[in-house]
Write a protein that holds these residues in place. Structure first.
Motif, PDB file in Angstrom:
ATOM      1  N   LEU A 262       0.830  -1.203   0.000  1.00 33.25           N
ATOM      2  CA  LEU A 262       0.000   0.000   0.000  1.00 33.25           C
ATOM      3  C   LEU A 262       0.871   1.263   0.000  1.00 33.25           C
ATOM      4  O   LEU A 262       0.596   2.208  -0.749  1.00 33.25           O
ATOM      5  CB  LEU A 262      -0.927  -0.004   1.211  1.00 33.25           C
ATOM      6  N   ALA A 263       1.918   1.262   0.804  1.00 33.43           N
ATOM      7  CA  ALA A 263       2.830   2.407   0.849  1.00 33.43           C
ATOM      8  C   ALA A 263       3.530   2.588  -0.502  1.00 33.43           C
ATOM      9  O   ALA A 263       3.683   3.715  -0.984  1.00 33.43           O
ATOM     10  CB  ALA A 263       3.857   2.226   1.955  1.00 33.43           C
ATOM     11  N   PHE A 264       3.931   1.480  -1.125  1.00 28.42           N
ATOM     12  CA  PHE A 264       4.570   1.551  -2.432  1.00 28.42           C
ATOM     13  C   PHE A 264       3.625   2.143  -3.473  1.00 28.42           C
ATOM     14  O   PHE A 264       4.028   2.986  -4.277  1.00 28.42           O
ATOM     15  CB  PHE A 264       5.045   0.161  -2.868  1.00 28.42           C
ATOM     16  N   ILE A 265       2.374   1.717  -3.470  1.00 27.75           N
ATOM     17  CA  ILE A 265       1.392   2.217  -4.435  1.00 27.75           C
ATOM     18  C   ILE A 265       1.141   3.704  -4.231  1.00 27.75           C
ATOM     19  O   ILE A 265       1.059   4.473  -5.191  1.00 27.75           O
ATOM     20  CB  ILE A 265       0.087   1.405  -4.341  1.00 27.75           C
TER      21      ILE A 265
ATOM     22  N   LEU B   4      -5.090  -4.841  -8.222  1.00 25.67           N
ATOM     23  CA  LEU B   4      -5.075  -4.806  -6.766  1.00 25.67           C
ATOM     24  C   LEU B   4      -6.443  -5.122  -6.163  1.00 25.67           C
ATOM     25  O   LEU B   4      -7.461  -4.624  -6.586  1.00 25.67           O
ATOM     26  CB  LEU B   4      -4.639  -3.408  -6.296  1.00 25.67           C
ATOM     27  N   ARG B   5      -6.419  -5.980  -5.184  1.00 24.00           N
ATOM     28  CA  ARG B   5      -7.615  -6.268  -4.410  1.00 24.00           C
ATOM     29  C   ARG B   5      -7.360  -5.861  -2.955  1.00 24.00           C
ATOM     30  O   ARG B   5      -6.252  -5.948  -2.468  1.00 24.00           O
ATOM     31  CB  ARG B   5      -7.936  -7.768  -4.432  1.00 24.00           C
ATOM     32  N   LYS B   6      -8.384  -5.439  -2.313  1.00 24.98           N
ATOM     33  CA  LYS B   6      -8.262  -5.065  -0.917  1.00 24.98           C
ATOM     34  C   LYS B   6      -8.201  -6.333  -0.086  1.00 24.98           C
ATOM     35  O   LYS B   6      -9.090  -7.167  -0.127  1.00 24.98           O
ATOM     36  CB  LYS B   6      -9.435  -4.179  -0.492  1.00 24.98           C
ATOM     37  N   ARG B   7      -7.105  -6.489   0.654  1.00 24.69           N
ATOM     38  CA  ARG B   7      -6.910  -7.682   1.475  1.00 24.69           C
ATOM     39  C   ARG B   7      -6.784  -7.300   2.939  1.00 24.69           C
ATOM     40  O   ARG B   7      -6.778  -6.153   3.299  1.00 24.69           O
ATOM     41  CB  ARG B   7      -5.641  -8.400   1.033  1.00 24.69           C
ATOM     42  N   LYS B   8      -6.657  -8.319   3.749  1.00 21.45           N
ATOM     43  CA  LYS B   8      -6.511  -8.079   5.190  1.00 21.45           C
ATOM     44  C   LYS B   8      -5.189  -7.468   5.504  1.00 21.45           C
ATOM     45  O   LYS B   8      -4.205  -7.693   4.952  1.00 21.45           O
ATOM     46  CB  LYS B   8      -6.645  -9.381   5.964  1.00 21.45           C
TER      47      LYS B   8
ATOM     48  N   ARG C  90     -12.023  -4.802  -6.134  1.00 16.82           N
ATOM     49  CA  ARG C  90     -10.944  -4.147  -6.865  1.00 16.82           C
ATOM     50  C   ARG C  90     -11.170  -2.641  -6.919  1.00 16.82           C
ATOM     51  O   ARG C  90     -12.284  -2.162  -6.816  1.00 16.82           O
ATOM     52  CB  ARG C  90     -10.861  -4.697  -8.282  1.00 16.82           C
ATOM     53  N   PHE C  91     -10.080  -1.921  -7.152  1.00 17.82           N
ATOM     54  CA  PHE C  91     -10.111  -0.469  -7.272  1.00 17.82           C
ATOM     55  C   PHE C  91     -10.329  -0.088  -8.736  1.00 17.82           C
ATOM     56  O   PHE C  91      -9.494   0.565  -9.359  1.00 17.82           O
ATOM     57  CB  PHE C  91      -8.799   0.120  -6.751  1.00 17.82           C
ATOM     58  N   VAL C  92     -11.464  -0.492  -9.285  1.00 16.85           N
ATOM     59  CA  VAL C  92     -11.721  -0.320 -10.717  1.00 16.85           C
ATOM     60  C   VAL C  92     -11.884   1.160 -11.074  1.00 16.85           C
ATOM     61  O   VAL C  92     -11.332   1.622 -12.075  1.00 16.85           O
ATOM     62  CB  VAL C  92     -12.953  -1.139 -11.149  1.00 16.85           C
ATOM     63  N   LEU C  93     -12.630   1.914 -10.297  1.00 15.94           N
ATOM     64  CA  LEU C  93     -12.841   3.329 -10.601  1.00 15.94           C
ATOM     65  C   LEU C  93     -11.520   4.094 -10.571  1.00 15.94           C
ATOM     66  O   LEU C  93     -11.245   4.909 -11.461  1.00 15.94           O
ATOM     67  CB  LEU C  93     -13.850   3.945  -9.631  1.00 15.94           C
ATOM     68  N   THR C  94     -10.696   3.812  -9.587  1.00 20.76           N
ATOM     69  CA  THR C  94      -9.383   4.448  -9.512  1.00 20.76           C
ATOM     70  C   THR C  94      -8.552   4.095 -10.738  1.00 20.76           C
ATOM     71  O   THR C  94      -7.885   4.946 -11.320  1.00 20.76           O
ATOM     72  CB  THR C  94      -8.651   4.007  -8.234  1.00 20.76           C
ATOM     73  N   SER C  95      -8.607   2.856 -11.132  1.00 18.52           N
ATOM     74  CA  SER C  95      -7.860   2.401 -12.300  1.00 18.52           C
ATOM     75  C   SER C  95      -8.324   3.102 -13.565  1.00 18.52           C
ATOM     76  O   SER C  95      -7.501   3.540 -14.380  1.00 18.52           O
ATOM     77  CB  SER C  95      -8.001   0.887 -12.462  1.00 18.52           C
TER      78      SER C  95
END
Length: 166
Positions: free
Chosen positions: A5-8, A162-166, A94-99
């Protein structure tokens, strides 16, 4: 996951910084005694003149200006949407809108740099320039625009995967 997340986030902020620098800085086309961009031309004696509708190929310059500004805006909006989706999306989504927004930014910067690449000879033949600018070369802002294209493309694809994970 926090490292990813920090890298992104750092990658996205870097993309936005590259877009801001390449849009604002006066180094798209440089020579020994001048530098020019999509806004103005400056000679080494600190005299600058704005590029207005009196110049040849002004419509091309306006297209580059508009698409670079749109690209920068899309990149910033994509970052805000990413932050909002980070807290609103459920796990596994997924972060489709952001993509999509980031890929629009990528498309805009590609269009701007492509127009400038294609039209650079005609852009610098105008008689309204105070110095001879046709004997220049691409500057670092132009190169940064192409690097920003690659960064926004990569980050747009990263958001898509990217998928939101734990």
């Amino acid at each position: 996951m926090l490292i990813l997340l920090a890298f992104i986030i750092v990658f996205h902020i870097t993309s936005a910084a590259l877009l801001f620098i390449s849009t604002i800085d006066n180094a798209w086309w440089v020579g020994d005694n001048f530098s020019t961009d999509v806004w103005r031309m400056c000679a080494t004696n600190n005299t600058c003149m704005a590029i207005t509708d009196q110049f040849r190929e002004y419509q091309s310059i306006q297209a580059v200006q508009a698409t670079m500004i749109l690209s920068t805006i899309f990149c910033c909006v994509a970052f805000l949407v990413f932050i909002l989706q980070l807290f609103r999306l459920k796990q596994g989504e997924r972060f489709v809108l952001t993509s999509i927004i980031q890929l629009l930014s990528c498309l805009c910067v590609m269009i701007a740099a492509s127009i400038y690449t294609d039209r650079h000879e005609e852009l610098h033949k105008s008689n309204e320039y105070s110095v001879e600018v046709s004997k220049g070369q691409y500057g670092y802002s132009f190169v940064l625009a192409w690097i920003a294209f690659a960064f926004t493309l990569i980050s747009g694809v990263m958001y898509l995967v990217l998928r939101k994970r734990k």
